[in-house]
Design a protein around this motif. Structure first.
Motif, PDB file in Angstrom:
ATOM      1  N   HIS A 143       0.847  -1.201   0.000  1.00 35.32           N
ATOM      2  CA  HIS A 143       0.000   0.000   0.000  1.00 35.32           C
ATOM      3  C   HIS A 143       0.878   1.245   0.000  1.00 35.32           C
ATOM      4  CE1 HIS A 143      -3.030  -2.735   2.093  1.00 35.32           C
ATOM      5  NE2 HIS A 143      -3.654  -2.350   0.988  1.00 35.32           N
ATOM      6  N   LEU A 144       1.924   1.233   0.818  1.00 37.51           N
ATOM      7  CA  LEU A 144       2.840   2.376   0.875  1.00 37.51           C
ATOM      8  C   LEU A 144       3.514   2.599  -0.475  1.00 37.51           C
ATOM      9  CD1 LEU A 144       4.484   1.817   4.381  1.00 37.51           C
ATOM     10  CD2 LEU A 144       2.883   3.650   3.729  1.00 37.51           C
ATOM     11  N   LEU A 145       4.011   1.520  -1.094  1.00 35.63           N
ATOM     12  CA  LEU A 145       4.668   1.628  -2.387  1.00 35.63           C
ATOM     13  C   LEU A 145       3.715   2.194  -3.437  1.00 35.63           C
ATOM     14  CD1 LEU A 145       7.167   1.128  -4.161  1.00 35.63           C
ATOM     15  CD2 LEU A 145       6.289  -1.189  -4.551  1.00 35.63           C
ATOM     16  N   HIS A 146       2.499   1.688  -3.471  1.00 37.65           N
ATOM     17  CA  HIS A 146       1.500   2.142  -4.441  1.00 37.65           C
ATOM     18  C   HIS A 146       1.254   3.642  -4.278  1.00 37.65           C
ATOM     19  CE1 HIS A 146      -2.377   0.776  -6.708  1.00 37.65           C
ATOM     20  NE2 HIS A 146      -1.870   1.856  -7.228  1.00 37.65           N
ATOM     21  N   SER A 147       1.035   4.071  -3.058  1.00 41.33           N
ATOM     22  CA  SER A 147       0.770   5.476  -2.793  1.00 41.33           C
ATOM     23  C   SER A 147       1.989   6.351  -3.110  1.00 41.33           C
ATOM     24  CB  SER A 147       0.333   5.652  -1.334  1.00 41.33           C
ATOM     25  OG  SER A 147      -0.149   6.943  -1.097  1.00 41.33           O
ATOM     26  N   LEU A 148       3.179   5.854  -2.802  1.00 39.83           N
ATOM     27  CA  LEU A 148       4.405   6.590  -3.137  1.00 39.83           C
ATOM     28  C   LEU A 148       4.519   6.823  -4.642  1.00 39.83           C
ATOM     29  CD1 LEU A 148       7.198   5.002  -0.912  1.00 39.83           C
ATOM     30  CD2 LEU A 148       6.621   7.438  -1.042  1.00 39.83           C
ATOM     31  N   ILE A 149       4.307   5.777  -5.415  1.00 40.47           N
ATOM     32  CA  ILE A 149       4.442   5.885  -6.872  1.00 40.47           C
ATOM     33  C   ILE A 149       3.402   6.847  -7.444  1.00 40.47           C
ATOM     34  CG2 ILE A 149       4.165   4.625  -9.044  1.00 40.47           C
ATOM     35  CD1 ILE A 149       5.507   2.226  -7.612  1.00 40.47           C
ATOM     36  N   GLU A 150       2.186   6.766  -6.932  1.00 44.79           N
ATOM     37  CA  GLU A 150       1.126   7.634  -7.446  1.00 44.79           C
ATOM     38  C   GLU A 150       1.326   9.097  -7.062  1.00 44.79           C
ATOM     39  OE1 GLU A 150      -2.465   5.900  -5.848  1.00 44.79           O
ATOM     40  OE2 GLU A 150      -2.914   5.018  -7.800  1.00 44.79           O
ATOM     41  N   THR A 151       1.898   9.352  -5.898  1.00 48.68           N
ATOM     42  CA  THR A 151       1.900  10.686  -5.323  1.00 48.68           C
ATOM     43  C   THR A 151       3.191  11.463  -5.511  1.00 48.68           C
ATOM     44  OG1 THR A 151       0.389   9.847  -3.629  1.00 48.68           O
ATOM     45  CG2 THR A 151       1.442  11.943  -3.167  1.00 48.68           C
ATOM     46  N   ASP A 152       4.326  10.786  -5.471  1.00 50.62           N
ATOM     47  CA  ASP A 152       5.605  11.482  -5.350  1.00 50.62           C
ATOM     48  C   ASP A 152       6.428  11.427  -6.637  1.00 50.62           C
ATOM     49  OD1 ASP A 152       8.203  12.352  -4.628  1.00 50.62           O
ATOM     50  OD2 ASP A 152       7.887  11.699  -2.563  1.00 50.62           O
ATOM     51  N   PRO A 153       6.608  12.568  -7.332  1.00 53.07           N
ATOM     52  CA  PRO A 153       7.383  12.571  -8.573  1.00 53.07           C
ATOM     53  C   PRO A 153       8.850  12.180  -8.360  1.00 53.07           C
ATOM     54  CG  PRO A 153       6.572  14.790  -8.060  1.00 53.07           C
ATOM     55  CD  PRO A 153       6.038  13.871  -7.027  1.00 53.07           C
ATOM     56  N   GLY A 181      13.067   5.388 -15.417  1.00 58.31           N
ATOM     57  CA  GLY A 181      12.505   4.887 -16.664  1.00 58.31           C
ATOM     58  C   GLY A 181      11.092   4.371 -16.496  1.00 58.31           C
ATOM     59  N   GLY A 182      10.372   4.338 -17.592  1.00 58.87           N
ATOM     60  CA  GLY A 182       8.968   3.997 -17.562  1.00 58.87           C
ATOM     61  C   GLY A 182       8.588   2.537 -17.543  1.00 58.87           C
ATOM     62  N   VAL A 212       5.526  -2.403 -12.328  1.00 57.55           N
ATOM     63  CA  VAL A 212       5.304  -2.405 -10.876  1.00 57.55           C
ATOM     64  C   VAL A 212       3.916  -1.853 -10.567  1.00 57.55           C
ATOM     65  CG1 VAL A 212       6.034  -1.329  -8.697  1.00 57.55           C
ATOM     66  CG2 VAL A 212       7.745  -2.309 -10.235  1.00 57.55           C
ATOM     67  N   LEU A 213       3.579  -0.740 -11.176  1.00 63.88           N
ATOM     68  CA  LEU A 213       2.265  -0.151 -10.951  1.00 63.88           C
ATOM     69  C   LEU A 213       1.153  -1.092 -11.414  1.00 63.88           C
ATOM     70  CD1 LEU A 213       0.929   2.293  -9.754  1.00 63.88           C
ATOM     71  CD2 LEU A 213       1.092   3.423 -11.966  1.00 63.88           C
ATOM     72  N   GLY A 214       1.392  -1.825 -12.494  1.00 61.77           N
ATOM     73  CA  GLY A 214       0.416  -2.814 -12.958  1.00 61.77           C
ATOM     74  C   GLY A 214       0.130  -3.882 -11.920  1.00 61.77           C
ATOM     75  N   TYR A 215       1.172  -4.400 -11.279  1.00 58.90           N
ATOM     76  CA  TYR A 215       0.964  -5.385 -10.215  1.00 58.90           C
ATOM     77  C   TYR A 215       0.185  -4.784  -9.055  1.00 58.90           C
ATOM     78  CZ  TYR A 215       3.958  -8.961 -12.222  1.00 58.90           C
ATOM     79  OH  TYR A 215       4.484  -9.912 -13.044  1.00 58.90           O
ATOM     80  N   LEU A 216       0.514  -3.548  -8.710  1.00 60.23           N
ATOM     81  CA  LEU A 216      -0.187  -2.903  -7.601  1.00 60.23           C
ATOM     82  C   LEU A 216      -1.653  -2.669  -7.929  1.00 60.23           C
ATOM     83  CD1 LEU A 216       2.669  -0.456  -6.618  1.00 60.23           C
ATOM     84  CD2 LEU A 216       1.777  -2.325  -5.198  1.00 60.23           C
ATOM     85  N   ARG A 246       8.631  -8.621  -8.959  1.00 62.07           N
ATOM     86  CA  ARG A 246       7.719  -9.037 -10.027  1.00 62.07           C
ATOM     87  C   ARG A 246       7.715  -8.043 -11.180  1.00 62.07           C
ATOM     88  NH1 ARG A 246       2.980 -12.596  -8.475  1.00 62.07           N
ATOM     89  NH2 ARG A 246       3.715 -13.707  -6.649  1.00 62.07           N
ATOM     90  N   GLY A 247       8.028  -6.784 -10.862  1.00 60.77           N
ATOM     91  CA  GLY A 247       8.100  -5.759 -11.893  1.00 60.77           C
ATOM     92  C   GLY A 247       9.471  -5.644 -12.534  1.00 60.77           C
ATOM     93  N   GLY A 248      10.383  -6.534 -12.145  1.00 61.16           N
ATOM     94  CA  GLY A 248      11.718  -6.520 -12.741  1.00 61.16           C
ATOM     95  C   GLY A 248      12.653  -5.479 -12.154  1.00 61.16           C
ATOM     96  N   VAL A 249      12.334  -4.986 -10.957  1.00 58.92           N
ATOM     97  CA  VAL A 249      13.168  -3.975 -10.308  1.00 58.92           C
ATOM     98  C   VAL A 249      13.953  -4.647  -9.189  1.00 58.92           C
ATOM     99  CG1 VAL A 249      13.185  -1.824  -8.974  1.00 58.92           C
ATOM    100  CG2 VAL A 249      11.513  -2.141 -10.826  1.00 58.92           C
TER     101      VAL A 249
END
Length: 180
Positions: free
Chosen positions: A50-60, A68-69, A75-79, A157-160
């Protein structure tokens, strides 16, 4: 028409961490977003995913740390799959990577032990730089260093590579400090 809103948990997740003066305003918004996401998803606790998802959505700055995209998109797709009920298998279970002992303090109920450890790690990182408040990058680095947490599983899972990401956060943090 059916109501697709999940039933609310018996007890709402508390807001205590979002109001903590040791977090930047931006990070407090991330924590609040993670709390809302967990509530909406019907999860018992706010976990590191949940923290990771919110971080990615909120913080540039967090998005920049991924460099990179394609990986970020995966990663965002899995979330997103997780939040709509597909993919990852964690719904309804409690996350505990073993990073801190499980102690039930009423002030922190609603947060998984791993999420609490990540927030403490973010505070430690900020303090080690002489900063009074932790930022989103501090939290991202703390998440990436807990190899047993759900956020690291999503990253994998996102290759990171989580170690690479933690190192990358150091570079992005240093770059931001030079421009401040």
């Amino acid at each position: 028409m059916q109501n697709r809103t999940p039933p609310m948990p018996d007890q709402p997740v508390p807001n205590h961490a979002e109001n903590d003066a040791r977090f930047t305003v931006e990070l407090a918004a991330v924590l609040n977003g993670a709390r809302r996401r967990a509530l909406r998803d019907g999860d018992r606790q706010i976990d590191t995913a949940h923290l990771l998802h919110s971080l990615i959505e909120t913080d540039p700055e967090v998005r920049e740390a991924f460099d990179g995209g394609p990986q970020l998109a995966k990663v965002l797709g899995y979330l997103v799959q997780r939040s709509i009920g597909y993919g990852l298998r964690w719904q309804g279970s409690v996350e505990d990577s073993g990073s801190i002992p499980v102690v039930r303090d009423p002030a922190v109920d609603g947060w998984s032990p791993s999420a609490l450890a990540a927030m403490e790690g973010a505070l430690y990182r900020a303090a080690s730089r002489g900063e009074a408040r932790a930022s989103g990058l501090d939290l991202l680095a703390a998440l990436a260093t807990d190899i047993e947490c759900r956020a690291v599983e999503v990253l994998a899972r996102g290759g990171v590579d989580a170690r690479w990401l933690a190192d990358r956060v150091v570079v992005v943090t240093a770059k931001a400090a030079r421009h401040a």
